[in-house]
Design an enzyme around this catalytic site. Structure first.
Site, PDB file in Angstrom:
ATOM      1  N   ASP A 288      33.080  66.773  84.133  1.00 27.55           N
ATOM      2  CA  ASP A 288      32.056  65.910  84.878  1.00 27.55           C
ATOM      3  C   ASP A 288      31.859  66.941  85.980  1.00 27.55           C
ATOM      4  O   ASP A 288      32.015  68.038  85.877  1.00 27.55           O
ATOM      5  CB  ASP A 288      33.184  64.777  85.438  1.00 27.55           C
ATOM      6  CG  ASP A 288      32.314  63.688  85.835  1.00 27.55           C
ATOM      7  OD1 ASP A 288      32.355  62.438  86.266  1.00 27.55           O
ATOM      8  OD2 ASP A 288      30.552  64.008  86.631  1.00 27.55           O
TER       9      ASP A 288
HETATM   10  C1  GLC Z   1      28.723  61.758  86.977  1.00 25.11           C
HETATM   11  C2  GLC Z   1      29.893  60.886  86.085  1.00 25.11           C
HETATM   12  C3  GLC Z   1      29.611  61.175  84.855  1.00 25.11           C
HETATM   13  C4  GLC Z   1      27.960  61.725  84.114  1.00 25.11           C
HETATM   14  C5  GLC Z   1      27.384  63.232  84.887  1.00 25.11           C
HETATM   15  C6  GLC Z   1      26.335  63.201  84.610  1.00 25.11           C
HETATM   16  O1  GLC Z   1      29.134  62.665  88.156  1.00 25.11           O
HETATM   17  O2  GLC Z   1      30.142  61.119  86.594  1.00 25.11           O
HETATM   18  O3  GLC Z   1      29.583  59.877  84.570  1.00 25.11           O
HETATM   19  O4  GLC Z   1      28.102  61.497  82.942  1.00 25.11           O
HETATM   20  O5  GLC Z   1      27.399  63.059  86.915  1.00 25.11           O
HETATM   21  O6  GLC Z   1      25.657  62.479  85.030  1.00 25.11           O
END
Ligand code: GLC
Length: 741
Positions: A288
């Site tokens: 993430d």
């Molecule tokens: C965010 C979220 C995740 C998302 C990623 C990209 O922090 O936790 O669910 O897919 O970043 O945007």
């Protein structure tokens, strides 16, 4: 548009494809991957393990301004938050025609509940209990995303949660492992296509997230510590991840949280022992947003470089936005701290996905303006969004026949949310735009006639401003019925949006109380992304309709439900507590040693200031008609280890509307080697019944459905007595029993 891969890469690909007449598609791709890998420098390999956001959307705390140059240098092989054919083609051209090897970019985006045509927020979709509708939603989302140049969505989010304080319950499928697993499968099928053919340019690569157990942060506070027994993890939180992977999902995103003291992004236990070995996952693992770097804050690494080592050794293939792999991996390989073999294994998984998507055959195969125009906001997509939105809505109360509304009745519509379109898209709206949408009040006026529908804002969705009360009450006095739309601002759920109370914000309910004093029927429509404490609203309103954030077609969907064009059929995928003090409260609770129904009136598991029961239980939802359950029967009183029992129940529509009922089947294992939940959902049937119609609904019971992690952590059923329940929610059920031999 034909591409012009650099000659070296093109020649290699052609050479490999010529001599592959005897291999299988799988080995052919593996050979093509290896042929590319052999051409790559260490720096270019690491570039394929790098994912940066474009500056088109902000979904996290950092932004890197030089991503175009990074692409040109082969230092970044993947981009997210960039979309439209025009922009993805522009970036793809830089990669394919300006970098040394011309390896195509992978484009990812958070297409959670729609790309341009936005569907109800995921928790709302889950309330439909209609896996076909949910698959359709993901299918339409994939088509619009792929037609807009995207290859990869960071969905489905399958995190189980029992804590409404956590804002991200809005993105998932609620509290239940069985329902959550069926919905996870449906979403993967929708995104990747039923045959998981990623070469189909109207499918996108799905991402199972957030691995793992992200939905259980202590105190419901996002990113907070997660600590649970292995048994709870295996029996409750792991099943939806497993279901999504078994449905073919080809990527997994690691979660921000620690589990049992180890951040998921650096956990070999989670990413190797569980994900690769136990679940057999062979796809791509991406972190993430900067979750590698965050292991320094977690306190398991002193520097980003150390955190990067933890992640790459745990099996993370791609660093989202952290710049850790890019800054440190090359030197760490050169110093012998990490083997190039490990890098090669990660890069193979990234390149394989790009081959499966057909990007090496034609990097611009998703870049077609004509497709984009044809598919984005296609009428059939808007129709699908309307259908799913109607099915997502849950009728929680309907006294004094307040609903359905009747044309000719003069209604006063109140509340800031009634005039809002942006809020109806909820969080994670991807490329959805709200400037052409109909608000609820606009849709009501279009349906019932502007002269029949008055509007006064009355109360804002937050804050203490009461200056609109007088005008709202004046409108209410002129009306036959009042429709008040209240709830949360769309930003009050989703990521980084945890709350310490779950009341309807501001003075919305205060205005409701004033309106209720007029003695006219009051209908409350709720827009929210989490279970709320609705104990006051339940008392004050005659009717309560949970509309969640219903998406692009939300205004029309609410209107059609309010006027009975669609008889509400939704059921809650998550318990609505009586108050926050009960949380966590969920239906699959344990009995405890002093259950509340014990005869003595003091020493039992209860509160002195409130009942144990929630306001609305899991699976609850009313209809404009009534459904009566009877004749619950079993084909046999005993189930053998290799056998099956056929259960059946009669459901009769005794009211005056045709309707849909979601028949729910629960079991209870009365005695186990460990304590067992008082109920567990094992099946559900979505049936249509015309008024007066009656149907026998059947359910097959097998020993496999009774399996759990036993006292020795082995997985399987245990012989003994069981109860079987059937009903329209997890509380009001018929009950019978059987024995597993
Ligand atoms: C965010 C979220 C995740 C998302 C990623 C990209 O922090 O936790 O669910 O897919 O970043 O945007």
């Amino acid at each position: 548009m034909k591409h012009t891969l650099p000659f070296l890469l093109l020649a290699t690909l052609l050479a490999v494809s010529c001599k592959q007449e005897l291999s299988t598609p799988e080995t052919r791709i593996d050979e093509r991957v290896d042929s590319v890998l052999r051409l790559m420098t260490l720096e270019e390999k690491i570039g394929q393990m790098v994912l940066y956001t474009s500056d088109w959307d902000v979904t996290g705390p950092t932004m890197r301004a030089t991503y175009l140059d990074d692409i040109r240098k082969g230092h970044c092989g993947n981009i997210f938050n960039a979309h439209t054919v025009a922009y993805t083609r522009q970036l793809q051209k830089v990669a394919v025609e300006e970098s040394r090897l011309g390896i195509p970019l992978l484009f990812g985006y958070d297409v959670i509940h729609g790309h341009k045509t936005i569907f109800p927020l995921s928790l709302g979709e889950a309330a439909s209990w209609d896996t076909a509708a949910i698959e359709l939603s993901a299918r339409v989302s994939a088509v619009e995303a792929a037609a807009s140049g995207l290859h990869w969505t960071f969905a489905p989010m399958v995190d189980i949660s029992v804590d409404p304080r956590w804002g991200r319950v809005s993105e998932g499928a609620g509290e239940d492992p069985f329902l959550g697993s069926r919905i996870a499968e449906a979403r993967v099928r929708g995104f990747q296509g039923r045959d998981n053919n990623l070469a189909d340019t109207l499918t996108v690569l799905a991402t199972v997230k957030h691995f793992a157990a992200y939905g259980a942060p202590q105190a419901g506070r996002d990113y907070n510590t997660v600590d649970m027994s292995e048994r709870v993890f295996f029996d409750t939180y792991l099943p939806p991840y497993q279901a999504a992977i078994e449905a073919g999902a080809m990527s997994v995103m690691t979660s921000f949280n620690e589990l049992d003291g180890v951040p998921a992004t650096g956990s070999s236990y989670l990413l190797k022992d569980i994900l690769r070995d136990k679940l057999g996952f062979k796809g791509l693992v991406v972190t993430d947003y900067t979750s590698i770097n965050e292991m320094v804050h977690h306190g398991v690494a002193a520097t980003d470089a150390e955190a990067g080592l933890l992640a790459v050794k745990a099996g993370v293939d791609m660093d989202m936005q952290g710049e850790v792999y890019f800054n440190y991996l090359k030197q760490q390989v050169e110093e012998g701290l990490v083997s190039e073999k490990l890098i090669d294994a990660a890069v193979r998984r990234v390149l394989k996905v790009k081959f499966l998507l057909g990007l090496f055959d034609d990097p611009y195969r998703y870049c077609d303006e004509a497709r984009e125009k044809r598919y984005v906001y296609a009428p059939a997509h808007l129709d699908a969004a309307l259908e799913v939105a109607r099915k997502s809505m849950v009728l929680l109360k309907n006294d004094r026949q307040a609903l359905p509304l009747r044309k000719g009745e003069k209604i006063a519509v109140l509340g800031e949310l009634a005039a809002s379109t942006r809020d109806m898209l909820g969080s994670w709206k991807a490329a959805g735009d709200w400037d052409f949408m109909q608000s609820t009040v606009d849709a009501l006026r279009e349906y019932a006639g502007a002269d029949q529908v008055m509007y006064a804002e009355g109360a804002k969705k937050q804050g203490e401003d009461r200056s609109g009360f007088a005008a709202a009450l004046a409108a209410a006095r002129k009306a036959d019925k009042i429709v008040m739309v209240i709830g949360e601002d769309w930003e009050w759920t989703g990521e980084a949006a945890s709350r310490t109370n779950i009341l309807v914000p501001g003075v919305q309910t205060e205005l409701l109380a004033e309106v209720a004093k007029l003695g006219k029927p009051v209908v409350v429509v709720l827009m929210n992304g989490r279970p709320l404490d609705l104990s006051r609203e339940h008392r004050l309103a005659d009717a309560l309709l949970e509309a969640w954030y219903p998406g692009t077609m939300g205004g029309k969907a609410i209107t059609q439900v309010l006027y009975g064009e669609y008889n509400p059929s939704g059921k809650l995928p998550m318990t609505f507590p009586l108050n926050l003090g009960q949380v966590p409260v969920y239906y699959y609770a344990k009995n405890t040693g002093r259950p509340v129904y014990l005869l003595n009136d003091k020493y039992k598991s209860k509160y002195i200031d409130a009942p144990n029961d929630p306001l609305y239980p899991f699976g609850f939802g009313l209809s404009y008609t009534q459904f009566v359950y009877s004749d619950l029967t079993l084909s046999a009183p005993e189930l053998t280890a290799s056998g099956r029992i056929e259960a059946s129940v009669r459901v009769t529509n005794t009211g005056s509307y045709d309707g849909v009922e979601i028949v729910q089947w629960y079991v209870r294992d009365l005695v186990g080697s460990v304590t067992r939940p008082v109920k567990e959902l094992k099946g559900f049937n979505r049936i249509e019944l015309k008024k007066g119609e009656s149907k026998i609904v059947e359910f097959t019971l097998t020993p496999e459905q009774l399996a759990f992690h036993r006292i020795d952590m082995s997985y399987g059923p245990e012989a003994g007595e069981f109860r079987l329940f059937a009903g329209g929610n997890s509380r009001d059920v018929l009950e019978t029993g059987f024995v597993l031999k």
